[in-house]
Scaffold this active site. Structure first.
Site, PDB file in Angstrom:
ATOM      1  N   HIS A 121       1.074  -3.666  -1.564  1.00 60.66           N
ATOM      2  CA  HIS A 121       0.995  -4.868  -0.760  1.00 60.66           C
ATOM      3  C   HIS A 121      -0.266  -5.539  -1.497  1.00 60.66           C
ATOM      4  CE1 HIS A 121      -1.890  -1.193  -0.458  1.00 60.66           C
ATOM      5  NE2 HIS A 121      -2.942  -2.047   0.167  1.00 60.66           N
ATOM      6  N   HIS A 123      -3.504  -8.191  -0.537  1.00 60.70           N
ATOM      7  CA  HIS A 123      -4.487  -8.583   0.290  1.00 60.70           C
ATOM      8  C   HIS A 123      -4.579 -10.110  -0.052  1.00 60.70           C
ATOM      9  CE1 HIS A 123      -6.266  -4.681   1.515  1.00 60.70           C
ATOM     10  NE2 HIS A 123      -5.589  -4.303   0.506  1.00 60.70           N
TER      11      HIS A 123
END
Length: 135
Positions: A121, A123
């Site tokens: 993922h 950020h």
């Protein structure tokens, strides 16, 4: 990150990684088992607001299908298009969120990188002047 928060994140990251086949919290967000503030979604990716933001704007961009991509360091040539798509989505959503003056993209990888969810993922952090070095 505050020292307390960083210590908590470091402790989580130092714990043994969960079974790569078990659903992560992100899988549960994708399947709508857990609510999230989704700000973008397409066939390959979803972006949603971080529940513990470190800046006025802080969202995550994740692939909808993990396909073994638990960490960036586990990426293989077959993941190149998806990883590029995640970066494209990150900048697209950053613009939609009004981050015209800039933003930071962070990928935590492994225990030393304080990765706590083993589903790759990004950020995306912004909305204020960020400092350097970050950690």
């Amino acid at each position: 990150l505050s020292c307390d928060r960083m210590s908590s994140e470091m402790a989580k990251a130092q714990a043994p990684p969960p079974d790569a086949g078990a659903p992560t919290i992100f899988d549960k967000i994708i399947s709508k088992e857990i609510p999230a503030t989704v700000i973008y979604e397409d066939d390959e990716a979803i972006a949603f607001k971080d529940i513990n933001p470190v800046a006025p704007t802080h969202f995550l961009v994740i692939p909808k299908v993990r396909s073994g991509l638990t960490q960036l360091s586990k990426a293989e040539p077959a993941n190149k298009a998806l990883l590029g798509h995640l970066m494209f989505v990150a900048q697209h959503v950053a613009k939609e969120q009004g981050l015209d003056n800039g933003f930071r993209v962070v990928v935590n990888d492994g225990a030393d990188g304080c990765q706590t969810v083993f589903h790759v993922h990004l950020h995306v952090i912004g909305g204020r002047q960020l400092t350097w070095p970050p950690g």
